[in-house]
Write an enzyme that holds these catalytic residues in place. Sequence first.
Site, short mmCIF file in Angstrom:
data_model
loop_
_atom_site.label_atom_id
_atom_site.label_comp_id
_atom_site.label_asym_id
_atom_site.label_seq_id
_atom_site.Cartn_x
_atom_site.Cartn_y
_atom_site.Cartn_z
N GLY A 107 46.66 35.43 37.71
CA GLY A 107 46.88 36.78 38.16
C GLY A 107 45.70 37.71 37.98
N THR A 108 44.54 37.17 37.58
CA THR A 108 43.35 38.00 37.36
C THR A 108 42.19 37.45 38.18
OG1 THR A 108 42.49 36.68 35.53
CG2 THR A 108 44.13 38.40 34.97
N TRP B 228 40.19 21.49 30.11
CA TRP B 228 41.42 22.21 30.47
C TRP B 228 42.25 21.38 31.44
CZ3 TRP B 228 43.56 27.00 29.32
CH2 TRP B 228 42.84 27.79 28.43
N ILE C 36 42.75 26.79 38.11
CA ILE C 36 44.00 27.13 38.79
C ILE C 36 44.12 28.64 38.82
CG2 ILE C 36 46.50 26.92 38.72
CD1 ILE C 36 46.09 24.12 37.46
N PHE D 127 30.49 16.66 43.30
CA PHE D 127 31.25 17.87 42.97
C PHE D 127 32.74 17.55 42.98
CE2 PHE D 127 33.07 22.08 43.84
CZ PHE D 127 32.42 22.84 42.88
N ARG E 229 45.65 16.26 43.99
CA ARG E 229 44.26 15.89 44.26
C ARG E 229 43.63 15.09 43.13
NH1 ARG E 229 45.92 20.14 46.76
NH2 ARG E 229 45.08 20.79 48.76
N GLU F 37 31.50 25.63 31.74
CA GLU F 37 30.44 24.97 30.99
C GLU F 37 29.80 23.80 31.73
OE1 GLU F 37 32.69 27.53 28.60
OE2 GLU F 37 33.53 25.73 29.55
N HIS G 109 39.61 36.19 37.16
CA HIS G 109 38.96 35.11 36.40
C HIS G 109 38.72 33.89 37.29
CE1 HIS G 109 38.01 32.66 32.90
NE2 HIS G 109 38.90 31.77 33.30
#
Length: 156
Positions: free
Chosen positions: A83-84, A24, A80, A111, A125, A58, A86
């Site tokens: 609005g949820t 993503w 990122i 990490f 970043r 994953e 998630h």
Amino acid sequence: MKDGAPTITTDGSGLRVAVVAASWHQQVMDGLLDGARRGLADAGVSSVEVVRVPGTFELPVACASLAERFDALVALGVVIRGGTPHFEYVCQAATVGITEVSLRTHTPIGFGVLTCDDEAQALDRAGLPGSAEDKGHEAASAAVATVVALRGVAAP
């Protein structure tokens, strides 16, 4: 370099390292992956395998599958905020999962998961031209430095 960030210089020649990278947010991920490759090259690591997974969620299962075969891993992803809730679930699952894999297998995992409020923070970043930070490079350097540090400790 960010204020307070250490400069890590380590000889990782001879180490086998896998970089596990989410897919993503391609521009950010390309920057993180390039930074990790540079970090490993700077440390003298020439045996590098890159494994791409769909998303940050994953990363832990991929790291768990690879940990026993490599001296170190580098986990790269970006989440990122939306609005949820998630965001919180994925960030927590990735952080806890990657930590558990590292502790269970005794395999250092750099990490390099960005958890950002917006895309601008992620780009800043990602180690891209104009970015303030290079988190892919930092994660790779930390993984190699941890392997070297642990190998320097005498076994009981």
